[in-house]
Design a protein around this motif. Structure first.
Motif, PDB file in Angstrom:
ATOM      1  N   MET B   1      -1.876  -0.565 -10.509  1.00  0.00           N
ATOM      2  CA  MET B   1      -1.415   0.619  -9.867  1.00  0.00           C
ATOM      3  C   MET B   1      -0.492   0.570  -8.568  1.00  0.00           C
ATOM      4  O   MET B   1       0.590   0.558  -8.367  1.00  0.00           O
ATOM      5  CB  MET B   1      -2.173   1.841 -10.033  1.00  0.00           C
ATOM      6  CG  MET B   1      -1.642   3.271  -9.855  1.00  0.00           C
ATOM      7  SD  MET B   1      -0.873   3.982 -11.062  1.00  0.00           S
ATOM      8  CE  MET B   1      -0.849   5.586 -10.578  1.00  0.00           C
ATOM      9  N   ASP B   2      -1.456   0.240  -7.869  1.00  0.00           N
ATOM     10  CA  ASP B   2      -0.974   0.206  -6.340  1.00  0.00           C
ATOM     11  C   ASP B   2      -0.227  -1.151  -5.972  1.00  0.00           C
ATOM     12  O   ASP B   2      -0.651  -2.095  -6.197  1.00  0.00           O
ATOM     13  CB  ASP B   2      -2.078   0.256  -5.483  1.00  0.00           C
ATOM     14  CG  ASP B   2      -1.867   0.767  -4.005  1.00  0.00           C
ATOM     15  OD1 ASP B   2      -2.252   1.552  -3.450  1.00  0.00           O
ATOM     16  OD2 ASP B   2      -0.848  -0.197  -3.480  1.00  0.00           O
ATOM     17  N   PRO B   3       0.995  -0.840  -5.614  1.00  0.00           N
ATOM     18  CA  PRO B   3       2.048  -2.044  -5.312  1.00  0.00           C
ATOM     19  C   PRO B   3       1.230  -2.905  -4.079  1.00  0.00           C
ATOM     20  O   PRO B   3       0.859  -2.202  -3.351  1.00  0.00           O
ATOM     21  CB  PRO B   3       3.332  -1.551  -5.149  1.00  0.00           C
ATOM     22  CG  PRO B   3       3.090   0.009  -4.955  1.00  0.00           C
ATOM     23  CD  PRO B   3       1.723   0.225  -5.210  1.00  0.00           C
ATOM     24  N   PHE B   5       2.765  -4.659  -1.915  1.00  0.00           N
ATOM     25  CA  PHE B   5       3.707  -5.002  -0.927  1.00  0.00           C
ATOM     26  C   PHE B   5       2.953  -4.591   0.475  1.00  0.00           C
ATOM     27  O   PHE B   5       2.182  -3.681   0.634  1.00  0.00           O
ATOM     28  CB  PHE B   5       4.929  -4.274  -0.947  1.00  0.00           C
ATOM     29  CG  PHE B   5       5.810  -4.811  -1.756  1.00  0.00           C
ATOM     30  CD1 PHE B   5       6.638  -5.595  -1.834  1.00  0.00           C
ATOM     31  CD2 PHE B   5       5.898  -3.823  -3.153  1.00  0.00           C
ATOM     32  CE1 PHE B   5       7.596  -6.271  -2.682  1.00  0.00           C
ATOM     33  CE2 PHE B   5       6.879  -4.050  -3.990  1.00  0.00           C
ATOM     34  CZ  PHE B   5       7.541  -5.312  -4.121  1.00  0.00           C
ATOM     35  N   PRO B   6       3.200  -5.438   1.617  1.00  0.00           N
ATOM     36  CA  PRO B   6       2.524  -5.136   2.900  1.00  0.00           C
ATOM     37  C   PRO B   6       3.293  -3.591   3.392  1.00  0.00           C
ATOM     38  O   PRO B   6       4.330  -3.677   3.119  1.00  0.00           O
ATOM     39  CB  PRO B   6       3.230  -6.251   3.847  1.00  0.00           C
ATOM     40  CG  PRO B   6       3.913  -7.177   2.885  1.00  0.00           C
ATOM     41  CD  PRO B   6       3.887  -6.713   1.580  1.00  0.00           C
TER      42      PRO B   6
END
Lengths: 219, 219
Positions: B1-3, B5-6
């Motif tokens: 769910m949580d992408p 990416f930094p």
DNA sequence: TGAATAGTGTCTTTAAGACACTATTCA
DNA sequence: TGAATAGTGTCTTAAAGACACTATTCA
């Protein structure tokens, strides 16, 4: 050194305007990832901190991915944020809008263009982004060269006249419009270039300045 | 769910305008934390995702912390971003500007006000933020009730006249100004209220609308 | 009365709007 | 010639700017 606050998600979304069949349209894209997979939405994506110099660069990357070339006019619109606008978490979307001459689009792209009065339901808060983008476009059209960026590099006075009427949404007197635009000096005639057809040839013009020019005004 | 990416740092910065001694001033604050500890800067801070509903709420929190009350007028200005604007990493600053009537400020706050033509050197990209805020303020002043938010709740026509001249930076004819403002209907006279002094009493006015009102205009 | 601010009238200039007119091309 | 678009002229109305004038208060 690095502050320990939890960080929001940061993304960009873009409202891409064009004119098709004398109507103001938006280019939408079919989402490939959840949430809202396969729904039509504004082109957008997360900022890539190792690749994008800033959010404008991220927006240009997104626009290039959609239309295959850099937008002639792109401007930051507004930043939308909050805990609830994206189900993935507290997010910040820096929204941009761009104007794309329809002549530069190919067929598959125009297929995804929707008149702004007949948009499908959009996910996230994309309705708000679109409303704000149209408001900005209409507002700036009344006092700047903005609508001209919807046209190809050269255009006739009547084409410019129509594009102003379509973006603002009101009828403008032909003679007054011509007078006003020439007085502001935002366009120059292209020497001995004319648009021909089944009628009197029309002088072609081009923008005097590649960047947006606002009209003079006092209070 | 949580992408994965930094995520960039997300903060808000605020440009707080007021008028002191007939001059447009900015309220600065002395930084308490590194980097640029103890230097004068725009009031700002990181977004608190567990506390702020959105970036505007974060900005209002920052403004309240600075002046002790909510700003009568606050508006999102622009979002500044990039890998290099903050030494702590790739960051996004959603900048806001606010107008504060000087009458609401107390002495310790006015001590930290600097005329916009005589600002100290500012850290980060705060110079750019200030430049953009002044540009926006000047621009909107020419076609809206914006400058009136620098005044207390009631004011005379001449006070309004001066505040427009000070924010726009040009001289405006007294009679034309009066005519234009009354025609736009952005202010109402306060019945039988007058400013007295060593001269003829002046009618007091107040804003007809608590929100910004733009003047009518066509192309 | 004179200084200071408040408020109005008038004339000129400039811009906007309406609208009719002429111009050029092709079918 | 007529349809279609291009482009101009003129008259009216409205707004902006300049500037002088009157009004009211207090020292």
């Amino acid at each position: 050194m690095d502050p320990s606050f939890p960080r929001p998600l940061v993304m960009v979304d873009t409202a891409l305007f064009t004119i098709l069949d004398e109507r103001l349209c938006l280019l939408l894209t079919q989402r490939k990832e959840p949430p809202f997979e396969r729904k039509l939405a504004l082109p957008g994506g997360f900022v890539h901190v190792d690749e994008d110099a800033d959010t404008e660069a991220a927006a240009r990357r997104v626009v290039c991915g959609k239309i295959g070339f850099d937008a002639p006019y792109l401007e930051q619109l507004f930043t939308f944020s909050g805990a609830t606008r994206d189900p993935r978490g507290w997010s910040v979307s820096v929204a941009y809008y761009a104007l794309i001459p329809a002549s530069l689009l190919d067929r598959s792209q125009t297929a995804e263009a929707f008149p702004v009065e007949a948009l499908p339901a959009l996910p996230f808060d994309h309705d708000r982004i679109v409303a704000k983008a149209i408001e900005r476009l209409r507002g700036k059209a009344t006092y700047s060269s903005l609508p001209a960026f919807l046209l190809p590099a050269t255009f006739t006075m009547n084409e410019l006249h129509r594009i102003y009427e379509q973006t603002i949404g009101v009828r403008l007197d032909k003679a007054s419009f011509r007078h006003k635009i020439l007085e502001q000096g935002i366009i120059d005639p292209v020497p001995s270039q004319f648009r021909i057809g089944a009628h009197r040839p029309a002088q072609l013009y081009r923008l005097a300045n590649r960047v947006l020019t606002a009209f003079e005004r006092k209070i």
